[in-house]
Motif scaffolding. Structure first.
Motif, PDB file in Angstrom:
ATOM      1  N   ARG A  23      61.947  12.605  42.488  1.00 28.97           N
ATOM      2  CA  ARG A  23      60.952  13.767  41.785  1.00 28.97           C
ATOM      3  C   ARG A  23      60.497  12.661  40.971  1.00 28.97           C
ATOM      4  O   ARG A  23      59.305  13.339  41.324  1.00 28.97           O
ATOM      5  CB  ARG A  23      61.721  14.903  41.095  1.00 28.97           C
ATOM      6  CG  ARG A  23      61.156  15.605  40.506  1.00 28.97           C
ATOM      7  CD  ARG A  23      61.874  16.692  40.568  1.00 28.97           C
ATOM      8  NE  ARG A  23      62.475  16.786  38.737  1.00 28.97           N
ATOM      9  CZ  ARG A  23      63.083  17.471  38.038  1.00 28.97           C
ATOM     10  NH1 ARG A  23      63.253  18.300  38.822  1.00 28.97           N
ATOM     11  NH2 ARG A  23      63.891  16.775  37.076  1.00 28.97           N
ATOM     12  N   ARG A  24      60.504  12.335  40.353  1.00 31.05           N
ATOM     13  CA  ARG A  24      59.730  11.283  39.278  1.00 31.05           C
ATOM     14  C   ARG A  24      58.240  10.283  39.655  1.00 31.05           C
ATOM     15  O   ARG A  24      56.585  10.635  39.669  1.00 31.05           O
ATOM     16  CB  ARG A  24      60.201  10.712  37.985  1.00 31.05           C
ATOM     17  CG  ARG A  24      59.713  10.486  36.881  1.00 31.05           C
ATOM     18  CD  ARG A  24      58.933  11.192  36.174  1.00 31.05           C
ATOM     19  NE  ARG A  24      60.302  11.925  35.453  1.00 31.05           N
ATOM     20  CZ  ARG A  24      60.453  12.973  34.261  1.00 31.05           C
ATOM     21  NH1 ARG A  24      60.240  11.488  33.624  1.00 31.05           N
ATOM     22  NH2 ARG A  24      61.282  13.200  34.096  1.00 31.05           N
ATOM     23  N   ALA A  55      57.345  10.667  42.806  1.00 30.69           N
ATOM     24  CA  ALA A  55      57.002  12.088  43.684  1.00 30.69           C
ATOM     25  C   ALA A  55      55.484  12.509  43.332  1.00 30.69           C
ATOM     26  O   ALA A  55      54.544  12.574  43.083  1.00 30.69           O
ATOM     27  CB  ALA A  55      57.183  13.072  44.721  1.00 30.69           C
ATOM     28  N   GLU A  56      56.301  12.769  41.709  1.00 32.01           N
ATOM     29  CA  GLU A  56      55.036  14.024  40.951  1.00 32.01           C
ATOM     30  C   GLU A  56      54.503  13.114  40.485  1.00 32.01           C
ATOM     31  O   GLU A  56      53.272  13.653  39.669  1.00 32.01           O
ATOM     32  CB  GLU A  56      56.191  14.641  39.529  1.00 32.01           C
ATOM     33  CG  GLU A  56      57.082  15.190  40.480  1.00 32.01           C
ATOM     34  CD  GLU A  56      57.608  16.741  39.332  1.00 32.01           C
ATOM     35  OE1 GLU A  56      57.934  15.616  38.240  1.00 32.01           O
ATOM     36  OE2 GLU A  56      58.937  17.181  39.677  1.00 32.01           O
ATOM     37  N   ARG A  57      54.535  11.602  40.142  1.00 32.52           N
ATOM     38  CA  ARG A  57      53.776  10.221  39.492  1.00 32.52           C
ATOM     39  C   ARG A  57      52.548  10.611  40.107  1.00 32.52           C
ATOM     40  O   ARG A  57      51.398  10.033  39.848  1.00 32.52           O
ATOM     41  CB  ARG A  57      54.052   9.099  39.704  1.00 32.52           C
ATOM     42  CG  ARG A  57      53.591   8.138  38.669  1.00 32.52           C
ATOM     43  CD  ARG A  57      54.303   6.962  38.522  1.00 32.52           C
ATOM     44  NE  ARG A  57      54.009   6.070  37.616  1.00 32.52           N
ATOM     45  CZ  ARG A  57      54.247   5.539  36.830  1.00 32.52           C
ATOM     46  NH1 ARG A  57      55.285   4.716  37.633  1.00 32.52           N
ATOM     47  NH2 ARG A  57      53.438   4.002  36.411  1.00 32.52           N
ATOM     48  N   GLY A  59      50.479  12.811  42.075  1.00 37.64           N
ATOM     49  CA  GLY A  59      50.435  14.128  42.517  1.00 37.64           C
ATOM     50  C   GLY A  59      51.601  14.787  43.297  1.00 37.64           C
ATOM     51  O   GLY A  59      51.086  15.873  44.521  1.00 37.64           O
ATOM     52  N   SER A  62      55.703  15.997  45.603  1.00 35.01           N
ATOM     53  CA  SER A  62      56.115  17.288  45.581  1.00 35.01           C
ATOM     54  C   SER A  62      57.919  16.783  46.367  1.00 35.01           C
ATOM     55  O   SER A  62      57.681  16.300  47.324  1.00 35.01           O
ATOM     56  CB  SER A  62      56.127  18.656  45.330  1.00 35.01           C
ATOM     57  OG  SER A  62      55.989  18.852  46.541  1.00 35.01           O
ATOM     58  N   ARG A  95      61.161  18.710  47.555  1.00 34.68           N
ATOM     59  CA  ARG A  95      62.484  19.718  47.621  1.00 34.68           C
ATOM     60  C   ARG A  95      63.597  19.558  48.062  1.00 34.68           C
ATOM     61  O   ARG A  95      63.769  18.587  49.623  1.00 34.68           O
ATOM     62  CB  ARG A  95      61.593  21.297  47.970  1.00 34.68           C
ATOM     63  CG  ARG A  95      60.913  20.872  49.710  1.00 34.68           C
ATOM     64  CD  ARG A  95      60.307  22.460  49.762  1.00 34.68           C
ATOM     65  NE  ARG A  95      59.330  22.274  51.036  1.00 34.68           N
ATOM     66  CZ  ARG A  95      60.324  21.914  51.896  1.00 34.68           C
ATOM     67  NH1 ARG A  95      61.118  22.884  52.346  1.00 34.68           N
ATOM     68  NH2 ARG A  95      59.495  22.348  53.293  1.00 34.68           N
TER      69      ARG A  95
END
Length: 556
Positions: free
Chosen positions: A510-511, A513-515, A517, A519, A521
């Motif tokens: 998750r980190r 992916a968020e880094r 931009g 997401s 699930r």
């Protein structure tokens, strides 16, 4: 017989050394005592200086008031006009009565020519006054300190008027200057007593403050404190662990270079609340103390950190951070190596069985069956590699999928790359995507082992610069109420491995992916199991304009 000097100490060292003390307590106490003493002496002097002038003014006003009261007596003006100056005359008698009643040094009544009609010494009656009476005889009131026949005195002079308002003489009253000085001297002990009391209170306050400072500084010398500060700065900025100090209100008090790197903080963050410089999440919870425990794992900016928080006496805390990214990667490689060793061991047994089968076919001279057996065995492995490389053109990611397929086969799980997958060789961050795919496949394999028709399917698609990744398995799935918890650092349903802790893989996915931009699930897989979906909007580099394309649509 001389006294013996202890070994290791010279005679000079045994002498008392008188000088400026080194301890903070002693220095502060001496400075505060000096300040208190100086302020007390200055205040006393500033009070005594105007006191003398004030007493002089009071004496002159008192003399003037007595003179005014005396001049208001109508009998004196009447006697001054109708009698002669004499020691036993009515003017002398009345003047002496007033002098004794008021405590004045003298009460002198004179005519318009300055001749005395009364005096403390009767022999001076009939003589001219020793000071100039012109101002009083001309109708002006006078206050002054002057020398006369009776010495220095505070004087008040007023005109003496008859009933019709004519000036017929003057009244001069003197207050002994010795009495004024005596009042000043008498007030000095009282003033010094007050000053001494104030100095004692100041000294006591100085001692209390110095003692408190002594406890807070552990009775160190200023040079020791300076050396400790220099050593602390060198240590904090030289160690390879991150250090973050917080005050009692949760504001950042100190952050060293390594902590700035690990948490991606800026130096201007010092003095701000923790929540103002770090995003909400486990890292902030660990640093603020909301998450408690020892060796807490957290993920910050793609790094796996181990945090320990130690409270301080003032209500703050010091947090140390260790970068475990490489250790975690090595641990996962160790897990993979162990899995590969197990797979190779199983493959060795399988290879031995195949060799025995092939040997039996040859000994039975069933050559056609032997050729068919070899072709089928080699074809399975070749088909898997070709299937992956046709759909995934990045060599690092393709190698990962081929290796994971081999491990999956040995664990009794079928790993497939979906037929609609197509990923060009334009990845911006291949290692990052490898980490994401590897963690998701590892979790999917763990979940699918032992399930009916064990299967893991990977889908990799590209749309302009966006990469869509899906990893599904035939495991038990993830309940709806735990789909957010699975991405929390430290949360896992599996036993921790020998090299460390679990609960990092999905949090890292998750980190990362968020880094970028994106997401991640999790949802239910059709037919049972779990399906993880990762969307990375900027995962592919832009295709150069005008570049010739290959058959797969990639630039040559």
């Amino acid at each position: 017989m001389s006294a013996a000097i202890p070994p290791g100490r010279s005679a000079a060292a045994t002498r008392w050394r008188i000088g400026w003390p080194r301890r903070v307590f002693s220095q502060v106490l001496l400075m505060q005592l000096a300040i208190a003493t100086g302020v007390t002496v200055l205040a006393t002097g500033l009070f005594l200086a105007p006191l003398s002038d004030h007493l002089d003014d009071q004496a002159m006003r008192r003399a003037l008031a007595i003179a005014q009261t005396t001049a208001a007596e109508p009998r004196l003006a009447e006697a001054l006009q109708h009698t002669r100056p004499a020691p036993g005359g009515p003017v002398q008698i009345e003047a002496e009565r007033i002098r004794r009643a008021t405590g004045a040094e003298y009460v002198v009544i004179m005519d318009r020519h300055g001749v005395r009609w009364s005096h403390t010494s009767p022999g001076e009656i009939g003589k001219h006054v020793s000071t100039d009476p012109t101002d009083a005889i001309q109708g002006r009131e006078v206050m002054e300190i002057d020398e006369g026949t009776l010495g220095r005195s505070a004087r008040g002079k007023v005109p003496l008027r008859a009933g019709d308002g004519r000036i017929v003489g003057a009244v001069s009253v003197g207050i002994s200057y010795e009495s004024v000085r005596a009042r000043l001297v008498a007030s000095v002990p009282e003033m010094l007593a007050y000053a001494g009391g104030a100095l004692a209170v100041g000294a006591l306050a100085a001692y209390v403050v110095a003692r408190r400072l002594q406890r807070r500084t552990h009775d160190l010398a200023f040079s020791d404190i300076s050396a400790l500060l220099a050593e602390r700065e060198a240590m904090l900025h030289g160690i390879r662990e991150g250090v973050v100090a917080l005050d009692a209100h949760g504001r950042i008090r100190l952050v060293n270079d390594e902590a700035q790197r690990l948490l991606e903080l800026r130096p201007e963050g010092t003095g701000q609340p923790l929540e103002a410089v770090l995003p909400p999440g486990r890292t902030t919870d660990v640093l603020s103390g909301r998450a408690t425990g020892a060796d807490l794992l957290t993920v910050s900016g793609g790094r796996v950190l181990v945090a320990n928080r130690m409270p301080t006496d003032d209500g703050g805390a010091v947090v140390t951070l260790r970068d475990r990214t490489e250790l975690e990667r090595l641990g996962r490689e160790l897990d993979g190596t162990r899995g590969l060793i197990d797979a190779l061991r199983a493959q060795d047994h399988e290879h031995a069985n195949r060799m025995h089968t092939l040997l039996g076919l040859l000994e039975l001279e069933l050559h056609d069956e032997a050729m068919e057996f070899i072709t089928e065995t080699i074809g399975v492995h070749r088909a898997t590699a070709e299937q992956v490389t046709e759909r995934v053109h990045d060599p690092l990611l393709a190698s990962l999928l081929v290796g994971k397929a081999t491990v999956a086969t040995e664990r009794g799980v079928a790993l497939y790359v979906a037929e609609d997958s197509l990923l060009p060789n334009r990845l911006v961050d291949p290692p990052g995507l490898v980490t994401i795919v590897g963690n998701l496949i590892d979790n999917a394999l763990d979940a699918a082992v032992g399930s009916r028709e064990s299967r893991v399917e990977v889908t990799l698609c590209a749309d302009d610069r966006t990469v869509l990744l899906r990893v599904s398995d035939t495991g038990p799935g993830i309940p709806a109420d735990r789909r957010d918890v699975v991405f929390t650092e430290g949360w896992s349903t599996k036993e921790p491995p020998a090299h460390g802790k679990r609960g990092i893989g999905l949090a890292l996915v998750r980190r990362l992916a968020e880094r970028q931009g994106g997401s991640v699930r999790v949802s239910d897989r059709e037919g049972g199991g779990a399906e993880f979906t990762v969307v990375l909007p900027e995962a592919l580099a832009e295709q150069p304009a005008g570049a010739p394309l290959t058959a797969t649509g990639e630039p040559r």
